[in-house]
Design a protein around this motif. Structure first.
Motif, mmCIF file in Angstrom:
data_model
loop_
_atom_site.group_PDB
_atom_site.id
_atom_site.type_symbol
_atom_site.label_atom_id
_atom_site.label_comp_id
_atom_site.label_asym_id
_atom_site.label_seq_id
_atom_site.Cartn_x
_atom_site.Cartn_y
_atom_site.Cartn_z
ATOM 1 N N PHE A 75 -0.244 -51.659 -7.368
ATOM 2 C CA PHE A 75 -0.998 -52.376 -6.189
ATOM 3 C C PHE A 75 -0.262 -52.211 -4.778
ATOM 4 C CE2 PHE A 75 -1.341 -56.080 -3.467
ATOM 5 C CZ PHE A 75 -2.544 -55.738 -3.282
ATOM 6 N N TRP A 76 1.022 -52.486 -4.918
ATOM 7 C CA TRP A 76 2.022 -52.220 -3.826
ATOM 8 C C TRP A 76 2.100 -51.045 -3.336
ATOM 9 C CZ3 TRP A 76 2.862 -56.226 -0.874
ATOM 10 C CH2 TRP A 76 2.873 -57.566 -1.167
ATOM 11 N N SER A 77 2.057 -50.032 -4.178
ATOM 12 C CA SER A 77 1.848 -48.373 -3.792
ATOM 13 C C SER A 77 0.657 -48.237 -2.896
ATOM 14 C CB SER A 77 1.941 -47.549 -4.986
ATOM 15 O OG SER A 77 3.296 -47.817 -5.641
ATOM 16 N N LEU A 78 -0.504 -48.762 -3.367
ATOM 17 C CA LEU A 78 -1.691 -48.500 -2.839
ATOM 18 C C LEU A 78 -2.034 -49.171 -1.857
ATOM 19 C CD1 LEU A 78 -3.520 -47.525 -6.265
ATOM 20 C CD2 LEU A 78 -2.724 -46.076 -4.758
ATOM 21 N N LEU A 79 -1.415 -50.256 -1.255
ATOM 22 C CA LEU A 79 -1.778 -51.197 -0.454
ATOM 23 C C LEU A 79 -2.190 -50.763 0.962
ATOM 24 C CD1 LEU A 79 -2.412 -54.371 -0.316
ATOM 25 C CD2 LEU A 79 -0.282 -54.608 0.495
ATOM 26 N N PRO A 80 -1.239 -49.554 1.459
ATOM 27 C CA PRO A 80 -1.771 -49.225 2.829
ATOM 28 C C PRO A 80 -2.825 -48.529 2.675
ATOM 29 C CG PRO A 80 0.620 -48.778 2.130
ATOM 30 C CD PRO A 80 -0.025 -49.191 0.960
ATOM 31 N N ARG A 81 -3.288 -47.576 1.546
ATOM 32 C CA ARG A 81 -4.567 -46.914 1.529
ATOM 33 C C ARG A 81 -5.661 -47.952 1.333
ATOM 34 N NH1 ARG A 81 -4.776 -42.135 -2.660
ATOM 35 N NH2 ARG A 81 -3.642 -41.356 -0.629
ATOM 36 N N LEU A 82 -5.538 -49.060 0.748
ATOM 37 C CA LEU A 82 -6.499 -50.205 0.689
ATOM 38 C C LEU A 82 -6.647 -50.606 2.065
ATOM 39 C CD1 LEU A 82 -5.584 -51.836 -2.664
ATOM 40 C CD2 LEU A 82 -7.263 -50.319 -2.418
ATOM 41 N N PHE A 83 -5.757 -50.892 2.727
ATOM 42 C CA PHE A 83 -6.028 -51.364 4.063
ATOM 43 C C PHE A 83 -6.760 -50.256 4.996
ATOM 44 C CE2 PHE A 83 -2.833 -54.844 3.651
ATOM 45 C CZ PHE A 83 -3.233 -55.886 4.038
ATOM 46 N N LEU A 84 -6.289 -49.188 4.936
ATOM 47 C CA LEU A 84 -6.985 -48.298 5.756
ATOM 48 C C LEU A 84 -8.495 -47.794 5.224
ATOM 49 C CD1 LEU A 84 -6.945 -45.777 7.730
ATOM 50 C CD2 LEU A 84 -6.178 -44.426 5.772
ATOM 51 N N ASN A 85 -8.750 -47.953 4.118
ATOM 52 C CA ASN A 85 -10.138 -48.083 3.688
ATOM 53 C C ASN A 85 -11.084 -49.209 4.052
ATOM 54 O OD1 ASN A 85 -9.733 -45.592 2.194
ATOM 55 N ND2 ASN A 85 -9.492 -46.601 0.306
ATOM 56 N N LEU A 86 -10.249 -50.615 4.278
ATOM 57 C CA LEU A 86 -10.968 -51.569 4.447
ATOM 58 C C LEU A 86 -11.237 -51.417 6.004
ATOM 59 C CD1 LEU A 86 -11.898 -54.461 4.133
ATOM 60 C CD2 LEU A 86 -9.609 -55.232 4.398
ATOM 61 N N ARG A 87 -10.203 -50.939 6.777
ATOM 62 C CA ARG A 87 -10.276 -50.914 8.134
ATOM 63 C C ARG A 87 -11.679 -50.060 8.510
ATOM 64 N NH1 ARG A 87 -5.378 -48.690 11.498
ATOM 65 N NH2 ARG A 87 -6.250 -46.581 10.597
#
Length: 331
Positions: A310-322
């Motif tokens: 989860f912590w590895s993918l968190l930046p990508r999750l934020f980017l997708n959300l944005r």
């Protein structure tokens, strides 16, 4: 105190000092050794790893003044860069029942340091190592603080506290160890050549299984952020710091196997924190983070594995959300 000096022509303690470009500091270290007030004999072994400053000149000067005490190996080619550890080179030369350790940019400030630590170990034959706190000095800011205070009052420190660094870093210059106890440490370093630092492993194998004698007396100074030092190099390179974290994870997995899981709970806790820090690293891309996490999560629980992913993918999750929010706003 046991009478090693009375029953042998050998010195009781071998002081081990490793140097590399420590010209501004090595004299403090040597003076700290020579000031020791002991009821036993000791020798000083200095290994210089092909310094290009004035370190070797200063060592030669002191050796000429104290030829019966100071012995040295002055390399013309850097051995560490070839995979040869200075402590292993010195292990073939020394005579003492004990080793007292100090790097060339640190120094001792208590003239009774050796006497007090030897008294502790001679009174506790089942314990192989003694440590004490030190004054840490930031070479850049001159900020000072006490490190390595592992308990209130002198006494025994369990090796599990050392393994997890419960009270932070143990000062290397505080280390006094029975020479016979060094074999496991030497074997471990030989078998794990990817390791760049060895203090924690020296203290673990020196303390395992019965613990470490702690002397509650500040007897040395530890300098950090000295140019070219591990602290300075590690702080200035995110990738180097990441490599060191991965190496620590792998080495603790090896320790867990070698000790048949005796410290499994502590190792899992420490490795989870380290792998999580790898997962949060900004110095590498997301896919590389995920790969590193998955390659090194041996021994972690399923929950902790999921957490690290989860912590590895968190930046990508934020980017997708944005991006989703931007698209929605446009509509």
């Amino acid at each position: 105190m046991a009478s090693w000096a009375e029953n042998s022509s050998k010195p009781l303690v071998s002081i081990i000092c490793t140097t590399y470009n420590h010209g501004h500091f090595i004299e403090d270290a040597i003076k700290g050794f020579l000031r020791q007030q002991t009821s036993f004999s000791f020798e000083i072994w200095i290994h210089d790893d092909a310094s290009i400053d004035c370190t070797q000149k200063i060592i030669r000067e002191y050796k000429s003044r104290y030829p019966n005490i100071i012995k040295c190996i002055l390399q013309s080619d850097n051995q560490y860069s070839k995979g040869n550890l200075p402590v292993l080179i010195l292990s073939e030369k020394t005579s003492g029942k004990y080793w007292a350790m100090c790097e060339g940019d640190d120094y001792w400030i208590n003239p009774r340091k050796l006497e007090m630590q030897i008294d502790l170990l001679e009174a506790n034959p089942l314990i192989n190592m003694s440590i004490h706190p030190a004054e840490q000095i930031n070479f850049v800011t001159n900020e000072k603080k006490i490190i390595g205070r592992y308990r209130e009052g002198s006494g025994l420190v369990p090796v599990s506290d050392v393994l997890v660094k419960k009270h932070g870093q143990i000062p290397f210059a505080s280390t006094l160890i029975r020479y016979k106890a060094l074999k496991r440490y030497f074997d471990f370093r030989k078998d794990n050549t990817y390791l760049k630092v060895g203090d924690i492993y020296l203290h673990f194998w020196g303390g395992e299984p019965n613990g470490i004698c702690y002397l509650d007396n500040v007897c040395s100074v530890y300098r950090i952020f000295v140019p070219g030092s591990w602290t300075q190099n590690n702080a200035s390179s995110q990738k180097l710091a990441l490599c060191n974290r991965v190496a620590r994870v792998r080495s603790y997995q090896t320790i867990n196997k070698m000790t048949k899981g005796r410290y499994g709970e502590q190792i899992r806790g420490v490795n989870y924190k380290r792998i999580k820090s790898i997962a949060c690293s900004r110095s590498i891309g997301i896919s590389e983070r995920v790969q590193l996490v998955c390659r090194n999560w041996e021994g972690l629980s399923l929950i902790n594995k999921v957490s690290c992913i989860f912590w590895s993918l968190l930046p990508r999750l934020f980017l997708n959300l944005r991006n989703s929010i931007k698209i929605k706003n446009k509509l």
